[in-house]
Design a protein around this motif. Structure first.
Motif, PDB file in Angstrom:
ATOM      1  N   ILE A 111      28.164  27.461 -16.648  1.00 51.33           N
ATOM      2  CA  ILE A 111      29.493  27.619 -15.980  1.00 51.33           C
ATOM      3  C   ILE A 111      29.139  28.085 -14.646  1.00 51.33           C
ATOM      4  O   ILE A 111      28.370  29.291 -14.715  1.00 51.33           O
ATOM      5  CB  ILE A 111      30.483  28.339 -16.859  1.00 51.33           C
ATOM      6  CG1 ILE A 111      30.853  28.000 -18.105  1.00 51.33           C
ATOM      7  CG2 ILE A 111      31.629  28.802 -15.953  1.00 51.33           C
ATOM      8  CD1 ILE A 111      31.582  28.654 -19.184  1.00 51.33           C
ATOM      9  N   ARG A 112      29.599  27.595 -13.657  1.00 47.36           N
ATOM     10  CA  ARG A 112      29.511  28.142 -12.178  1.00 47.36           C
ATOM     11  C   ARG A 112      29.965  29.456 -12.242  1.00 47.36           C
ATOM     12  O   ARG A 112      29.460  30.552 -11.789  1.00 47.36           O
ATOM     13  CB  ARG A 112      29.933  27.334 -11.010  1.00 47.36           C
ATOM     14  CG  ARG A 112      29.746  27.712  -9.640  1.00 47.36           C
ATOM     15  CD  ARG A 112      30.281  26.937  -8.661  1.00 47.36           C
ATOM     16  NE  ARG A 112      29.796  27.316  -7.390  1.00 47.36           N
ATOM     17  CZ  ARG A 112      30.455  28.105  -6.783  1.00 47.36           C
ATOM     18  NH1 ARG A 112      31.411  29.018  -7.253  1.00 47.36           N
ATOM     19  NH2 ARG A 112      30.134  28.276  -5.406  1.00 47.36           N
ATOM     20  N   HIS A 113      31.301  29.630 -12.340  1.00 43.79           N
ATOM     21  CA  HIS A 113      31.929  31.053 -12.490  1.00 43.79           C
ATOM     22  C   HIS A 113      33.100  30.805 -13.461  1.00 43.79           C
ATOM     23  O   HIS A 113      33.883  29.654 -13.415  1.00 43.79           O
ATOM     24  CB  HIS A 113      32.457  31.319 -11.140  1.00 43.79           C
ATOM     25  CG  HIS A 113      32.693  32.777 -11.104  1.00 43.79           C
ATOM     26  ND1 HIS A 113      31.755  33.660 -10.603  1.00 43.79           N
ATOM     27  CD2 HIS A 113      33.985  33.536 -11.221  1.00 43.79           C
ATOM     28  CE1 HIS A 113      32.171  35.037 -10.503  1.00 43.79           C
ATOM     29  NE2 HIS A 113      33.517  34.783 -10.811  1.00 43.79           N
ATOM     30  N   LEU A 114      33.495  31.844 -14.093  1.00 38.10           N
ATOM     31  CA  LEU A 114      34.686  31.889 -14.967  1.00 38.10           C
ATOM     32  C   LEU A 114      35.768  32.811 -14.344  1.00 38.10           C
ATOM     33  O   LEU A 114      35.362  33.960 -14.058  1.00 38.10           O
ATOM     34  CB  LEU A 114      34.359  32.205 -16.298  1.00 38.10           C
ATOM     35  CG  LEU A 114      35.189  32.984 -17.268  1.00 38.10           C
ATOM     36  CD1 LEU A 114      36.126  31.417 -17.728  1.00 38.10           C
ATOM     37  CD2 LEU A 114      34.814  33.406 -18.664  1.00 38.10           C
ATOM     38  N   TRP A 115      37.071  32.543 -14.317  1.00 36.03           N
ATOM     39  CA  TRP A 115      38.103  33.146 -13.568  1.00 36.03           C
ATOM     40  C   TRP A 115      39.252  33.295 -14.586  1.00 36.03           C
ATOM     41  O   TRP A 115      39.664  32.437 -15.250  1.00 36.03           O
ATOM     42  CB  TRP A 115      38.661  32.141 -12.368  1.00 36.03           C
ATOM     43  CG  TRP A 115      37.523  31.999 -11.443  1.00 36.03           C
ATOM     44  CD1 TRP A 115      36.716  30.778 -11.568  1.00 36.03           C
ATOM     45  CD2 TRP A 115      37.143  32.654 -10.276  1.00 36.03           C
ATOM     46  NE1 TRP A 115      35.921  30.501 -10.242  1.00 36.03           N
ATOM     47  CE2 TRP A 115      36.085  31.801  -9.541  1.00 36.03           C
ATOM     48  CE3 TRP A 115      37.647  33.750  -9.490  1.00 36.03           C
ATOM     49  CZ2 TRP A 115      35.517  32.321  -8.396  1.00 36.03           C
ATOM     50  CZ3 TRP A 115      36.896  34.086  -8.350  1.00 36.03           C
ATOM     51  CH2 TRP A 115      35.897  33.536  -7.797  1.00 36.03           C
TER      52      TRP A 115
END
Length: 305
Positions: free
Chosen positions: A137-141
């Motif tokens: 995952i590149r980034h989790l928001w």
């Protein structure tokens, strides 16, 4: 351009539908899929698909896990999509959201952002299927938590077990908590602008009014749109240094969240917000999504008329 998967419990609080509409009106976001979670995920998927149709978009929507890992009962079940006729006509994807998430991440490791605006059950299930997915995952928001008080927030409380699993997995994560979201409101003037934005705006406006009536209010807090906006307009926010999150599991404080600064941590929380500009940005993006397909409901697709 950022490629994003939205994981949502759309159909309860109206802010999930607002967040979806906001993404559809965000030119810098490429919405690859919508995954639904929590309770009747098939109905939630049909509702998400309907909102895509109203915006002139053919969304790939995948239903996810029904029951929280925590075993806690689903809140406000039976109210989802009550203002939307014939949702069973909406075509949704086969398979399950956790499996699809793992497949997408495996195919594009480090390239995809995930916005999780409901309980984190789908993500916990995905990690159970493939623990390596945490690195992909590149980034989790995330919309969740409440930092600095003793109040357990709904998403984390609904599945405290899943929240602890996901937020301790080492995924680069930004969390927007209640102490930030409650500084922003959508009131009558902005509702009128949304309502005037084509078929999407009319439908969303009706859902917003239903939510206001449920709470006997004339405003609402757009929790989920705010969390999504931290991805697309980070300059409107301030953020903590890296740290770690602890989630209370079980008991009366289930879901209570604590942030501890740690330079080796992978999680940051939002610490400040330009409330007026954020409210305007949310409204403008929803209006843009609605303006892209101004036809009245029933004129979009003759099969749905």
């Amino acid at each position: 351009m950022r490629s994003i998967i939205l994981d949502t419990d759309i159909g309860s609080d109206v802010d999930d539908a607002m967040a979806l509409a906001q993404i559809l009106g965000s030119p810098e976001l490429d919405l690859l899929e919508v995954h639904t979670v929590y309770g009747d995920t098939r109905l939630r998927a049909q509702l998400a698909r309907r909102y895509g149709v109203l915006a002139g978009r053919e969304l790939d929507v995948v239903p996810g896990v029904v029951q929280p890992v925590s075993g806690r009962a689903v809140w406000w079940a039976g109210h989802e999509g009550t203002l939307h006729d014939d949702l069973e006509r909406e075509t949704i994807s086969a398979g399950s959201a956790p499996e699809r998430l793992v497949a997408r991440l495996r195919a594009q490791p480090g390239e995809l952002d995930v916005a999780a605006i409901g309980p984190l059950t789908n993500l916990a299930a995905a990690l159970a299927l493939e623990p390596e997915a945490a690195r992909w995952i590149r980034h989790l928001w995330v919309m969740g938590g409440s930092f600095g008080d003793e109040v357990p927030e709904h998403n984390f409380k609904s599945d405290d077990v899943a929240a602890q699993t996901v937020l301790s997995a080492g995924i680069p994560t930004t969390i927007t908590g209640l102490e930030i979201t409650r500084q922003v409101t959508i009131e009558s003037a902005r509702l009128e602008r949304i309502r005037a934005a084509g078929a999407l705006g009319a439908a969303l406006g009706a859902d917003i009014e239903q939510w206001w009536a449920f709470w006997s209010e004339t405003w609402n807090v757009p929790h989920d749109p705010i969390a999504v906006l931290t991805l697309s307009r980070p300059e409107l926010f301030t953020f903590s240094e890296p740290g770690r999150i602890t989630i209370a599991v079980g008991g009366e404080q289930a879901g209570h969240s604590t942030f501890t600064a740690d330079p080796e941590g992978t999680v940051r929380i939002v610490t400040g917000v330009d409330a007026e500009q954020v409210a305007e940005e949310i409204t403008a993006r929803i209006v843009a999504a609605g303006a892209a397909c101004p036809a009245a409901d029933g004129e979009i697709d003759g099969d749905r008329a």
